[in-house]
Design an enzyme around this catalytic site. Structure first.
Site, PDB file in Angstrom:
ATOM      1  CG  ASP A  91      16.375  23.556  20.084  1.00  0.00           C
ATOM      2  OD1 ASP A  91      16.067  24.019  21.204  1.00  0.00           O
ATOM      3  OD2 ASP A  91      15.661  23.710  19.067  1.00  0.00           O
TER       4      ASP A  91
ATOM      5  CG  HIS B 130      14.572  22.128  12.179  1.00  0.00           C
ATOM      6  ND1 HIS B 130      13.442  22.895  12.418  1.00  0.00           N
ATOM      7  CD2 HIS B 130      14.865  21.541  13.364  1.00  0.00           C
ATOM      8  CE1 HIS B 130      13.096  22.781  13.688  1.00  0.00           C
ATOM      9  NE2 HIS B 130      13.944  21.963  14.292  1.00  0.00           N
TER      10      HIS B 130
ATOM     11  CD  GLN C 251      17.549  23.463  15.916  1.00  0.00           C
ATOM     12  OE1 GLN C 251      17.585  24.702  15.988  1.00  0.00           O
ATOM     13  NE2 GLN C 251      16.808  22.731  16.715  1.00  0.00           N
TER      14      GLN C 251
ATOM     15  CG  ASP D 281      14.576  25.561   7.789  1.00  0.00           C
ATOM     16  OD1 ASP D 281      15.137  25.620   8.899  1.00  0.00           O
ATOM     17  OD2 ASP D 281      13.496  26.133   7.527  1.00  0.00           O
TER      18      ASP D 281
ATOM     19  NE  ARG E 291       4.721  21.125  20.125  1.00  0.00           N
ATOM     20  CZ  ARG E 291       5.844  21.611  19.584  1.00  0.00           C
ATOM     21  NH1 ARG E 291       6.640  20.839  18.887  1.00  0.00           N
ATOM     22  NH2 ARG E 291       6.160  22.874  19.726  1.00  0.00           N
TER      23      ARG E 291
ATOM     24  CG  ASP F 108       9.093  21.650  16.170  1.00  0.00           C
ATOM     25  OD1 ASP F 108       8.749  22.238  17.207  1.00  0.00           O
ATOM     26  OD2 ASP F 108      10.171  21.881  15.588  1.00  0.00           O
TER      27      ASP F 108
ATOM     28  CD  GLU G 244       6.129  25.324  17.702  1.00  0.00           C
ATOM     29  OE1 GLU G 244       6.686  25.991  18.578  1.00  0.00           O
ATOM     30  OE2 GLU G 244       6.763  24.762  16.803  1.00  0.00           O
TER      31      GLU G 244
HETATM   32  C1  NOJ Z   1       9.552  24.605  18.777  1.00  0.00           C
HETATM   33  C2  NOJ Z   1       9.963  23.971  20.043  1.00  0.00           C
HETATM   34  O1  NOJ Z   1       8.925  24.131  20.985  1.00  0.00           O
HETATM   35  C3  NOJ Z   1      11.245  24.642  20.479  1.00  0.00           C
HETATM   36  O2  NOJ Z   1      11.637  24.230  21.755  1.00  0.00           O
HETATM   37  C4  NOJ Z   1      12.310  24.338  19.463  1.00  0.00           C
HETATM   38  O3  NOJ Z   1      13.483  25.045  19.782  1.00  0.00           O
HETATM   39  C5  NOJ Z   1      11.850  24.748  18.074  1.00  0.00           C
HETATM   40  N1  NOJ Z   1      10.517  24.325  17.769  1.00  0.00           N
HETATM   41  C6  NOJ Z   1      12.774  24.178  17.017  1.00  0.00           C
HETATM   42  O4  NOJ Z   1      12.438  22.846  16.766  1.00  0.00           O
END
Ligand code: NOJ
Length: 545
Positions: free
Chosen positions: A63, A106, A174, A176, A204, A206, A248
């Site tokens: 990912d 995660h 992934q 959690d 940042r 996530d 985020e």
């Molecule tokens: C947000 C990220 O911007 C995205 O690319 C990612 O797949 C997810 N978080 C999981 O970490």
């Protein structure tokens, strides 16, 4: 109105970079930290205040690095920890702050914690994750984040080794983390300390909106875990008084304010406004933008980080269904341009038909909105996407530096690149690249540099409430910030036809009005009234005394 050093982020322009896609120094086809160091002068000339690096940790990379296997290292493909430290030093020497992704909602299923947890029920790591002997019933409010990509949309996957189901809001690889476990929180604090010691200026965070949700089966959905985020802030300020947390938090509008605060997040990525700006650009009508601003009001306790595109899909979920369909029709007319039923997998420039005036309008608008702007690498030259790549990878193509093979990104054979470069069509690297735009004084790149500097010296934008100024044209957006000595007034014509508006100046009128950006014709009717003629997709920033 210069601010104290701790408030630097209120006038920051953040430049987002995926190290593996930026510049390859050793010809192995993958961008790396040494390559990034070579390009720091480019970022410095852009005048970005900070860079945000996507995850660069060791990872199985299923990912784009958001599946972390080791929080204390650098993926060997990208360099070494030593290279990272050298990068932070070099950035520091240029006054550029470094923000990194903290991905602790995660881990990867390959992380030793998870491997221990699944194989040994007595391991201390078992309770680092969330388990259930039976498969919990589906919960419509807690579905997968990747509909269509995760098998039957599930968020619980059976692990035969553990003899139990584990919880995952993203892919099944992934799992959690159990953030209610104090030991997990201690682990996170340790990770933060480590990177802060190496000189990063913040993180940042996530998936912050998922971190505050209770995760255990049968939990009370109204429970909230903002204390998790508050814990991050406590760790940060212990080590760095000017450190920042950028969340985020793609949450519902009524929840967003709860993330801000001296004891929590400094900046929130503004997903609501993102979808609404895009809707206004697509429909050429001001109304969606106004709604987006109403949903994300000014608050003195935090700052919005606004963006046009990020590294993921352009998520239109927050738009009313009619407008969403209109945006899809205008900006993603082909099925292959859409993803997850809610998003667009394109870059900005192609959505705006590569029209330079319209692209500049979009950036001028972004940079003028309350908060600070975040720029995705490559958008400053108007890069395009590659729709032949799967999913969100379409917009994650290498930076286009010049006309040489592989866009100057790497000397590796083309078939060994981490991702192919965009090499054909209107956005191919022979047409869109840094070197060509350097040579052209009118280029997007040269103009964006000016825009960045203009934004950084216009302190009113990051600091004040924004007042929407009523005008008679539904495609012209006028807004203003009022400071003690001056106010800053903006007019943006979202439409592809020339238009004029009459703007009434604030109470006592004005002694002088002049444009600091843009190319409008203005006519002072009297000291209280301004007639502004705007070109198609024209815009102007005015200083009013
Ligand atoms: C947000 C990220 O911007 C995205 O690319 C990612 O797949 C997810 N978080 C999981 O970490």
């Amino acid at each position: 109105m210069p601010m104290g050093p701790e408030e630097w982020y209120k006038d920051a322009v953040i430049y987002g970079i995926d190290v593996e896609l930026f510049n390859d120094s050793n010809g192995d086809g993958v961008g790396d930290f040494q390559g990034l160091i070579q390009k720091l002068d480019y970022i410095n000339r852009l005048n970005a205040s900070a860079v945000w690096l996507l995850p660069f940790y060791p990872t199985p990379n299923r990912d784009n690095g958001y599946d972390v296997m080791d929080y204390y290292g650098v993926d060997p493909r990208l360099g070494t920890l030593g290279d990272f430290v050298e990068f932070v030093d070099e950035a520091d020497a240029r006054g550029i702050k470094v923000l990194i992704d903290l991905v602790v909602n995660h881990t990867s299923d390959q992380h030793p914690w998870f491997q221990n947890a699944r194989t040994d029920p007595d391991s201390r790591y078992r309770d680092y994750y969330i388990w259930s002997k039976e498969r919990p019933p589906p919960d419509s409010t807690r579905g997968t984040m990747f509909p269509g990509e995760v098998e039957d949309g599930r968020v619980w996957t059976y692990d035969p080794e553990a003899g139990a189901y584990y919880y995952h809001r993203f892919y099944s690889f992934q799992p959690d983390l159990n953030l209610a476990n104090p030991q997990v929180r201690e682990e996170i604090y340790k990770i933060m300390k480590f990177w802060l010691e190496l000189g990063v200026a913040g993180f940042r965070v996530d998936a912050a909106h998922l971190m505050v949700q209770p995760k255990h089966p049968g939990c009370d959905p109204s429970e909230d875990h903002h204390d998790v985020l508050k814990g991050l802030k406590r760790q940060l300020v212990k080590r760095r008084s000017d450190g920042i947390l950028l969340a985020e938090a793609d949450d519902e509008p009524q929840e967003l304010q709860s993330y801000f605060g001296d004891d929590e997040m400094d900046l929130l990525l503004n997903f609501q406004l993102n979808a609404h700006i895009i809707a206004s650009l697509a429909t050429e009508e001001v109304a969606p933008l106004v709604e987006g601003l109403e949903r994300t009001p000014y608050t003195p306790s935090g700052t919005w980080a606004n963006f046009l595109r990020n590294f993921d899909e352009l998520n239109l979920r927050s738009l009313a269904s009619e407008i969403r369909e209109e945006v899809f029709d205008l900006f993603a007319p082909e099925g292959n341009m859409r993803i997850y039923g809610r998003g667009i997998r394109r870059r900005l420039a192609p959505m705006l038909d590569g029209n330079p005036k319209r692209i500049k309008l979009a950036f001028s608008l972004l940079f003028s909105l309350p908060g600070i702007p975040l720029l995705l690498y490559g958008d400053e030259i108007g890069m395009g996407e590659d729709l032949s790549l799967p999913g969100r990878r379409s917009i994650r193509t290498p930076m286009q530096w010049d006309e040489r093979e592989n866009a100057g990104f790497s000397t590796a054979p083309a078939d060994e690149l981490v991702t192919p470069v965009v090499d054909s069509g209107e956005f191919g690297y022979d047409r869109v690249n840094v070197a060509a735009q350097r040579a052209n004084p009118e280029s997007l790149l040269n103009w964006i540099e000016r825009l960045v500097s203009t934004r950084r010296e216009t302190h009113e934008i990051g600091n004040g409430p924004c007042e929407i100024v009523e005008v008679s044209e539904s495609s012209i957006f006028c807004h203003r910030y009022s400071g003690e000595e001056r106010s800053i007034l903006f007019a943006h014509n979202l439409a592809g036809r020339a238009s004029s508006v009459t703007v009434f100046l604030e109470n006592g009128g004005a002694d002088s009005v002049y444009a600091i950006l843009g190319d409008p014709d203005i006519d002072r009717k009297d000291d209280r009234t301004l007639e502004v003629d705007l070109h198609p997709y024209g815009f102007a920033w005015f200083e009013v005394h």
